[in-house]
Design a protein around this motif. Structure first.
Motif, PDB file in Angstrom:
ATOM      1  N   LYS A  12       1.934  16.419  29.141  1.00 14.08           N
ATOM      2  CA  LYS A  12       2.297  16.138  30.537  1.00 14.08           C
ATOM      3  C   LYS A  12       1.763  14.778  31.019  1.00 14.08           C
ATOM      4  N   ALA A  13       0.473  14.539  30.742  1.00 14.85           N
ATOM      5  CA  ALA A  13      -0.152  13.303  31.240  1.00 14.85           C
ATOM      6  C   ALA A  13       0.523  12.076  30.635  1.00 14.85           C
ATOM      7  N   LEU A  14       0.764  12.152  29.320  1.00 12.90           N
ATOM      8  CA  LEU A  14       1.405  11.014  28.644  1.00 12.90           C
ATOM      9  C   LEU A  14       2.837  10.822  29.156  1.00 12.90           C
ATOM     10  N   ALA A  15       3.548  11.941  29.316  1.00  8.85           N
ATOM     11  CA  ALA A  15       4.927  11.858  29.820  1.00  8.85           C
ATOM     12  C   ALA A  15       4.950  11.218  31.207  1.00  8.85           C
ATOM     13  N   GLU A  16       4.018  11.593  32.050  1.00  7.46           N
ATOM     14  CA  GLU A  16       3.989  11.029  33.413  1.00  7.46           C
ATOM     15  C   GLU A  16       3.715   9.530  33.384  1.00  7.46           C
ATOM     16  N   ASP A  17       2.783   9.113  32.512  1.00  8.39           N
ATOM     17  CA  ASP A  17       2.486   7.670  32.395  1.00  8.39           C
ATOM     18  C   ASP A  17       3.723   6.907  31.944  1.00  8.39           C
ATOM     19  N   LEU A  18       4.362   7.433  30.893  1.00  8.66           N
ATOM     20  CA  LEU A  18       5.522   6.732  30.329  1.00  8.66           C
ATOM     21  C   LEU A  18       6.688   6.686  31.318  1.00  8.66           C
ATOM     22  N   VAL A  19       6.926   7.793  32.013  1.00  9.10           N
ATOM     23  CA  VAL A  19       8.039   7.836  32.982  1.00  9.10           C
ATOM     24  C   VAL A  19       7.771   6.851  34.128  1.00  9.10           C
ATOM     25  N   SER A  20       6.517   6.769  34.542  1.00 10.91           N
ATOM     26  CA  SER A  20       6.175   5.807  35.606  1.00 10.91           C
ATOM     27  C   SER A  20       6.506   4.388  35.148  1.00 10.91           C
ATOM     28  N   GLU A  21       6.122   4.076  33.896  1.00 12.38           N
ATOM     29  CA  GLU A  21       6.390   2.727  33.371  1.00 12.38           C
ATOM     30  C   GLU A  21       7.892   2.464  33.263  1.00 12.38           C
ATOM     31  N   VAL A  22       8.625   3.500  32.846  1.00 12.60           N
ATOM     32  CA  VAL A  22      10.090   3.361  32.713  1.00 12.60           C
ATOM     33  C   VAL A  22      10.710   2.999  34.069  1.00 12.60           C
ATOM     34  N   PHE A  23      10.291   3.699  35.126  1.00 12.69           N
ATOM     35  CA  PHE A  23      10.880   3.428  36.441  1.00 12.69           C
ATOM     36  C   PHE A  23      10.405   2.094  37.025  1.00 12.69           C
ATOM     37  N   MET A  24       9.200   1.673  36.649  1.00 18.82           N
ATOM     38  CA  MET A  24       8.735   0.350  37.088  1.00 18.82           C
ATOM     39  C   MET A  24       9.639  -0.718  36.458  1.00 18.82           C
ATOM     40  N   LYS A  25       9.936  -0.532  35.168  1.00 15.92           N
ATOM     41  CA  LYS A  25      10.828  -1.464  34.472  1.00 15.92           C
ATOM     42  C   LYS A  25      12.215  -1.445  35.111  1.00 15.92           C
ATOM     43  N   ALA A  26      12.683  -0.234  35.420  1.00 13.69           N
ATOM     44  CA  ALA A  26      14.009  -0.093  36.022  1.00 13.69           C
ATOM     45  C   ALA A  26      14.066  -0.822  37.360  1.00 13.69           C
ATOM     46  N   LEU A  27      12.983  -0.721  38.111  1.00 14.06           N
ATOM     47  CA  LEU A  27      12.949  -1.395  39.418  1.00 14.06           C
ATOM     48  C   LEU A  27      13.044  -2.913  39.256  1.00 14.06           C
ATOM     49  N   LYS A  77      28.755   2.172  38.613  1.00 18.49           N
ATOM     50  CA  LYS A  77      30.116   2.528  38.178  1.00 18.49           C
ATOM     51  C   LYS A  77      30.274   2.376  36.664  1.00 18.49           C
ATOM     52  N   ILE A  78      29.508   1.411  36.102  1.00 17.45           N
ATOM     53  CA  ILE A  78      29.659   1.143  34.672  1.00 17.45           C
ATOM     54  C   ILE A  78      28.734   2.026  33.832  1.00 17.45           C
ATOM     55  N   SER A  79      27.447   1.995  34.163  1.00 15.37           N
ATOM     56  CA  SER A  79      26.507   2.613  33.216  1.00 15.37           C
ATOM     57  C   SER A  79      26.029   4.010  33.558  1.00 15.37           C
ATOM     58  N   ARG A  80      26.190   4.449  34.769  1.00 11.19           N
ATOM     59  CA  ARG A  80      25.691   5.766  35.201  1.00 11.19           C
ATOM     60  C   ARG A  80      24.256   5.982  34.692  1.00 11.19           C
ATOM     61  N   SER A  81      24.032   7.050  33.875  1.00 14.39           N
ATOM     62  CA  SER A  81      22.645   7.277  33.453  1.00 14.39           C
ATOM     63  C   SER A  81      22.296   6.570  32.142  1.00 14.39           C
ATOM     64  N   ALA A  82      23.293   6.005  31.479  1.00 24.25           N
ATOM     65  CA  ALA A  82      23.038   5.389  30.171  1.00 24.25           C
ATOM     66  C   ALA A  82      22.010   4.258  30.263  1.00 24.25           C
ATOM     67  N   TRP A  83      22.068   3.502  31.370  1.00 26.02           N
ATOM     68  CA  TRP A  83      21.166   2.365  31.548  1.00 26.02           C
ATOM     69  C   TRP A  83      19.696   2.797  31.546  1.00 26.02           C
ATOM     70  N   ILE A  84      19.370   3.765  32.362  1.00 25.20           N
ATOM     71  CA  ILE A  84      17.967   4.211  32.460  1.00 25.20           C
ATOM     72  C   ILE A  84      17.547   4.938  31.184  1.00 25.20           C
ATOM     73  N   MET A  85      18.491   5.644  30.545  1.00 31.84           N
ATOM     74  CA  MET A  85      18.133   6.345  29.314  1.00 31.84           C
ATOM     75  C   MET A  85      17.838   5.336  28.200  1.00 31.84           C
ATOM     76  N   THR A  86      18.547   4.204  28.217  1.00 29.17           N
ATOM     77  CA  THR A  86      18.269   3.165  27.218  1.00 29.17           C
ATOM     78  C   THR A  86      16.871   2.587  27.449  1.00 29.17           C
ATOM     79  N   ILE A  87      16.544   2.349  28.716  1.00 23.95           N
ATOM     80  CA  ILE A  87      15.194   1.836  29.022  1.00 23.95           C
ATOM     81  C   ILE A  87      14.137   2.844  28.531  1.00 23.95           C
ATOM     82  N   ALA A  88      14.381   4.121  28.819  1.00 25.97           N
ATOM     83  CA  ALA A  88      13.425   5.167  28.425  1.00 25.97           C
ATOM     84  C   ALA A  88      13.288   5.230  26.900  1.00 25.97           C
ATOM     85  N   LYS A  89      14.424   5.142  26.237  1.00 21.44           N
ATOM     86  CA  LYS A  89      14.427   5.230  24.773  1.00 21.44           C
ATOM     87  C   LYS A  89      13.652   4.059  24.159  1.00 21.44           C
ATOM     88  N   ASN A  90      13.935   2.837  24.664  1.00 21.86           N
ATOM     89  CA  ASN A  90      13.241   1.648  24.156  1.00 21.86           C
ATOM     90  C   ASN A  90      11.744   1.714  24.464  1.00 21.86           C
TER      91      ASN A  90
END
Lengths: 167, 209
Positions: free
Chosen positions: A32-47, A56-69
């Protein structure tokens, strides 16, 4: 950097936070703790890059790519060798699914559920897991599996029926 | 059986979902970052506190204006131990959450204390069990503590609402008076007991002589 509109980003955040969290949580062995840290970083990057996002183009694919990378970088940095999917939406067997299920402290019912899921064919298992557990919409699943949305719905219905018969 | 499968899937989905505290904290961080880097301002009506207050206000309005809810909320005969008392308390808890300023909170605590006192009066009238009455009296004490805390905030803030401050002052003075009278009563009781014991001892010593 352009100014992301707060309202748009809030909507984006509320739409994707659960899905991204589940995606990460599952892949870090229910830590849980690691997941929360990583998700926070993912959304910071997304911002930081939100100006380049077009719903219209990427829907959720964009954020999932960031998360995956981001996850890939995390494992690389930690020199981990855990099995990771090449493509998160790949229709092949998903060893990480079994791995995570075994790693976590599961109740009897959930263990039974995973055992039943393992008995389904790959596509059915993929549809049920991604729709009912990860929260993907039928249209998103249909897109990744190259089928129509209706076909995905029918397949899900049949899979649930099959699971019920297996109990 | 399909229901069991669906339930287990739903349960697993919930287990691997983020908790609401984490989501709220992360959103606060993102919002702060947006504000720091881009100066993105948001209107007061977009804040979570306002949204929550608005939702709670609507809920209270609906429940408090419909049948049982209205009766539970307004009636002083709904007292500790009656079936509708939990409804009354829940409505009050929600009402407390929508009081955003110290002034509003102070007014609310004053109202709550008056309501509890009306309940104690009602319970005395109907001769309810003493432990129930003590429970409500403890609640009054608790609300008075809350009121004293809010009063400190108002004092630091030097709030201009003199009428409200007077009302709070009166209430807190009444609390001290009540406490003093309780202490006096206890002292009197102790004195009475002391006299009784002395009398008994004297009687015993006379008898032994």
């Amino acid at each position: 950097m352009q100014n992301p509109r707060r309202k748009d980003f809030e909507k984006f955040y509320n739409t994707h936070i659960d899905k991204v969290y589940r995606f990460v949580f599952f892949r870090v062995g229910y830590n849980k703790a690691l997941a929360e840290d990583l998700v926070s970083e993912v959304f910071m990057k997304a911002l930081e890059n939100f100006a380049g996002y077009d719903v219209k183009i990427s829907r959720s694919a964009w954020i999932m790519t960031i998360a995956k990378n981001h996850l890939a970088n995390h494992w690389r940095d930690r020199k981990k060798t855990d099995a990771l999917p090449d493509d998160e939406t790949a229709g092949e067997d998903t060893p990480w699914l079994e791995l995570s299920a075994k790693m976590a402290d599961k109740s009897e019912n959930i263990r039974e559920l995973y055992e039943l899921l393992a008995k389904l064919d790959t596509t059915s298992r993929h549809i049920v897991t991604f729709h009912y557990i990860f929260g993907y919409s039928y249209s998103e699943i249909a897109e990744t599996l190259n089928m129509t949305e209706t076909a995905a719905k029918v397949a899900a219905h049949r899979a649930i029926k099959k699971l019920s018969n297996l109990v | 059986m399909s229901l069991k499968i669906r339930y287990n899937l739903w349960q697993e989905k919930n287990q691997i979902s983020p908790d609401s505290k984490f989501k709220a904290d992360l959103w606060s961080k993102l919002d702060a970052k947006m504000h720091a880097e881009y100066g993105t301002k948001h209107s007061w009506f977009e804040t979570r506190a306002f949204k929550f207050a608005a939702a709670a206000a609507v809920f209270i309005l609906i429940v408090a204006t419909t049948g049982t809810g209205a009766y539970a909320y307004t009636s002083s005969s709904v007292t500790e131990g009656t079936p509708l008392y939990p409804v009354k308390q829940q409505l009050e808890n929600l009402e407390e959450k929508i009081q955003l300023t110290p002034e509003a909170k102070a007014r609310f605590y004053l109202k709550k204390i008056n309501r509890r006192e009306a309940e104690v009066a009602q319970m005395n009238k109907t001769q309810r069990l003493k432990d129930k009455i003590t429970k409500v009296q403890d609640k009054i004490e608790q609300e008075e503590d809350n009121l004293a805390n809010v009063d400190k905030i108002l004092e630091e803030k030097n709030s201009g609402d003199s009428h409200l401050r007077d009302e709070i002052k009166q209430r807190l003075e009444k609390r001290i008076e009540n406490r003093n009278s309780v202490i006096e009563r206890r002292l009197n009781n102790l004195e009475e007991r002391k006299t009784l014991i002395n009398n008994k001892l004297n009687q015993l010593s006379t008898e032994s002589d």
